[in-house]
Every structure is written in structure tokens, then in C-alpha cells.
Design an enzyme around this catalytic site. Structure first.
Site, PDB file in Angstrom:
ATOM      1  N   TYR A  92      14.336  59.950  -3.628  1.00  0.00           N
ATOM      2  CA  TYR A  92      15.581  59.193  -3.538  1.00  0.00           C
ATOM      3  C   TYR A  92      16.235  59.395  -2.178  1.00  0.00           C
ATOM      4  O   TYR A  92      16.635  58.433  -1.508  1.00  0.00           O
ATOM      5  CB  TYR A  92      16.521  59.645  -4.657  1.00  0.00           C
ATOM      6  CG  TYR A  92      17.893  59.027  -4.599  1.00  0.00           C
ATOM      7  CD1 TYR A  92      18.110  57.729  -5.027  1.00  0.00           C
ATOM      8  CD2 TYR A  92      18.985  59.754  -4.120  1.00  0.00           C
ATOM      9  CE1 TYR A  92      19.377  57.155  -4.987  1.00  0.00           C
ATOM     10  CE2 TYR A  92      20.251  59.192  -4.066  1.00  0.00           C
ATOM     11  CZ  TYR A  92      20.439  57.899  -4.512  1.00  0.00           C
ATOM     12  OH  TYR A  92      21.693  57.343  -4.458  1.00  0.00           O
ATOM     13  N   ILE A 116      28.989  50.539  -9.272  1.00  0.00           N
ATOM     14  CA  ILE A 116      29.613  50.089  -8.031  1.00  0.00           C
ATOM     15  C   ILE A 116      29.429  48.587  -7.830  1.00  0.00           C
ATOM     16  O   ILE A 116      30.344  47.890  -7.390  1.00  0.00           O
ATOM     17  CB  ILE A 116      29.034  50.871  -6.837  1.00  0.00           C
ATOM     18  CG1 ILE A 116      29.435  52.351  -6.926  1.00  0.00           C
ATOM     19  CG2 ILE A 116      29.509  50.283  -5.510  1.00  0.00           C
ATOM     20  CD1 ILE A 116      28.714  53.249  -5.934  1.00  0.00           C
ATOM     21  N   ALA A 150      24.318  44.362  -9.593  1.00  0.00           N
ATOM     22  CA  ALA A 150      25.677  43.986 -10.004  1.00  0.00           C
ATOM     23  C   ALA A 150      25.948  44.168 -11.489  1.00  0.00           C
ATOM     24  O   ALA A 150      27.072  43.919 -11.940  1.00  0.00           O
ATOM     25  CB  ALA A 150      25.942  42.521  -9.628  1.00  0.00           C
TER      26      ALA A 150
END
Length: 260
Positions: free
Chosen positions: A154, A17, A13
Site C-alpha cells: 500500500y 472520503i 465515490a
């Protein structure tokens, strides 16, 4: 929806995003629990939310550490006694060829991207079952449905997130589950990506703002869906890739004029 009675936990956070999702949810009246490794940024975001009349709790958390995740959920329950929305957003990147990827690098990215997601989901399930409701949203990536050169570790971790969420949706239908699949997004991701070869990394095609992904997350909460692709081009690419991956490879190479 009674936003003011709801609690959202957002990992990753501190920026991008995750940060925009926290702001979007708090504007609607939800209480937001902010989790990430960068405590100073979390505290600043929590203060910003409180200054505008919102409610926020910042908890320094490394989701790759099981004990951190346990402490995070204990804090949420102690403070609020419930959890309505879990937004798995924490993630890290690695830009290196497969043959040069070390086991340590692979393990490190999997601990954050996949195990971190798994730890959070595993802790959220009993809470939401006891409440009789809940919604788990995982911010994966279009790289979770189509591999990208130089980013195998990833992509593999993101593919695994997709499989985990698909299984969750079918296994526990009473808990809503949503996969968020963004395309290229204007965040700190490229700068933060581990890049041992100091290669040039850049987005290909259109780049979206993280606030637009956050709004897609809000819409998915209001109107639950199993998958949300946040770019029109991404939806087209996924369809083409399902029909013919090799033809899609050719089209992408021709369009972006790269050897990959």
C-alpha cells in the site's frame, strides 16, 4: 467560482472520503460524476444528491481496468462535454509482511492504487488541455511519504502516486495539481483491507472524519495548492521524518507503544 457550471469526477465515490467529497461539491452546486465498483451505493448517493436539488451521474467503474476507465471518460464527455476536476480517490489496502506478500497481491494493489490513478490522469489531461483549464487532485496518504510496517504494498503504491503528481505539476503547469495527504480517517478502509493473516488492525493517534478531508479538498479547489496535509500532527511528522527518519521511528514507537 461558478460552481454550477463545473463538473467533478470522483473515483471511489461509494463511501468515505469520496462520498463526502461528492456531497460537499454538490452542495456548492457542482455536477458530480460518481465512479466506483459498488453500483447500488453509487445509485443511492446519486439519488440523495438529486433529491436535494443537485446533479449527479453514477457510473460503475473498476479503475484497475483500463477499459472501464476509458468508458467512464467517454460517458463524461458525452454527457457534459467537459471535466473541471478529477479527484482520484479509489484505493485498496493490504496488511501483510513484505516477506509474505505475494506477487499477485502486489500487482493487485498497484493496479487499483497506482495504475487506476494513472489511467484517469492520462484521460483527463487532453480534456483539460483543450478547455485551457482543469484541476487534478489525488487522494494519496501520509503513508505515501512515510512507510508503515505490514503495509509495504500500500505504501509503495502511495509513494508512487506522490511521484506521479509531483511530475505532473512540473510537466503541465497549466493544469492545477494537488496531492491530498490524509492521516488516519474514519472510513471503511480497515474493514476492506485485505488481511490474509487476520491480524488486528487499528489506527494509531488521532482519527479524522472523512467530511473534514472533503472540506480540505474543497479548499484546495478554491485555493489550489501543490500539497495538502489534512492533520496538524501529519505536518509535524513529515517535517520530523525529513530531518531524521530513524529518530522519528523511535519517537513513534515510544508514543504508540508498539514494536513497530
Amino acid at each position: 467560482m461558478k460552481w454550477k457550471e463545473r463538473v467533478a469526477l470522483i473515483t471511489g465515490a461509494s463511501s468515505g472520503i469520496g462520498r463526502e467529497s461528492a456531497l460537499a461539491l454538490s452542495r456548492r452546486g457542482a455536477t458530480v460524476v460518481l465512479a466506483a465498483r459498488r453500483k447500488a451505493r453509487l445509485d443511492a448517493l446519486a439519488a440523495q444528491i438529486r433529491e436535494t436539488g443537485g446533479s449527479a451521474l453514477a457510473i460503475e467503474t473498476d479503475v484497475s481496468r483500463r477499459e472501464d476507465v476509458e468508458r467512464l471518460f467517454e460517458s463524461v464527455l458525452q454527457q457534459y462535454k467537459r471535466l473541471d476536476w478529477l479527484i482520484n480517490n479509489a484505493g485498496s489496502g493490504l496488511y501483510v509482511p513484505i516477506e509474505e506478500t505475494t506477487p499477485e497481491q502486489m500487482e493487485r494493489i498497484w493496479r487499483t492504487n497506482f495504475m487506476g490513478t494513472f489511467y484517469c490522469i492520462r484521460h483527463a489531461i487532453p480534456i483539460m488541455k483543450k478547455q485551457g483549464e482543469g484541476h487534478i487532485l489525488t487522494v494519496s496518504s501520509m503513508a505515501g511519504v512515510r512507510g508503515t510496517p505490514m503495509m509495504a504494498a500500500y505504501c509503495a503504491s502511495k509513494f508512487a502516486q506522490v511521484g506521479l503528481m509531483d511530475s505532473l505539476r512540473r510537466e503541465i503547469p497549466e493544469i492545477a495539481s494537488t496531492l491530498i495527504l490524509p492521516g488516519a480517517t474514519r472510513t471503511e478502509f480497515i474493514e476492506a483491507t485485505e488481511n490474509p493473516g487476520d491480524e488486528k488492525i487499528q489506527h494509531s493517534g488521532s482519527v479524522q472524519d472523512p467530511a473534514s478531508v472533503a472540506e480540505a479538498i474543497v479548499r484546495a479547489i478554491e485555493h489550489p495548492a501543490s500539497r495538502v496535509i489534512t492533520q496538524k500532527l501529519g505536518r509535524s511528522l513529515m517535517v520530523l521524518n525529513a530531518i531524521s527518519p530513524s529518530w522519528t521511528d523511535w519517537l513513534v514507537r515510544k508514543t504508540i507503544k508498539k514494536k513497530y
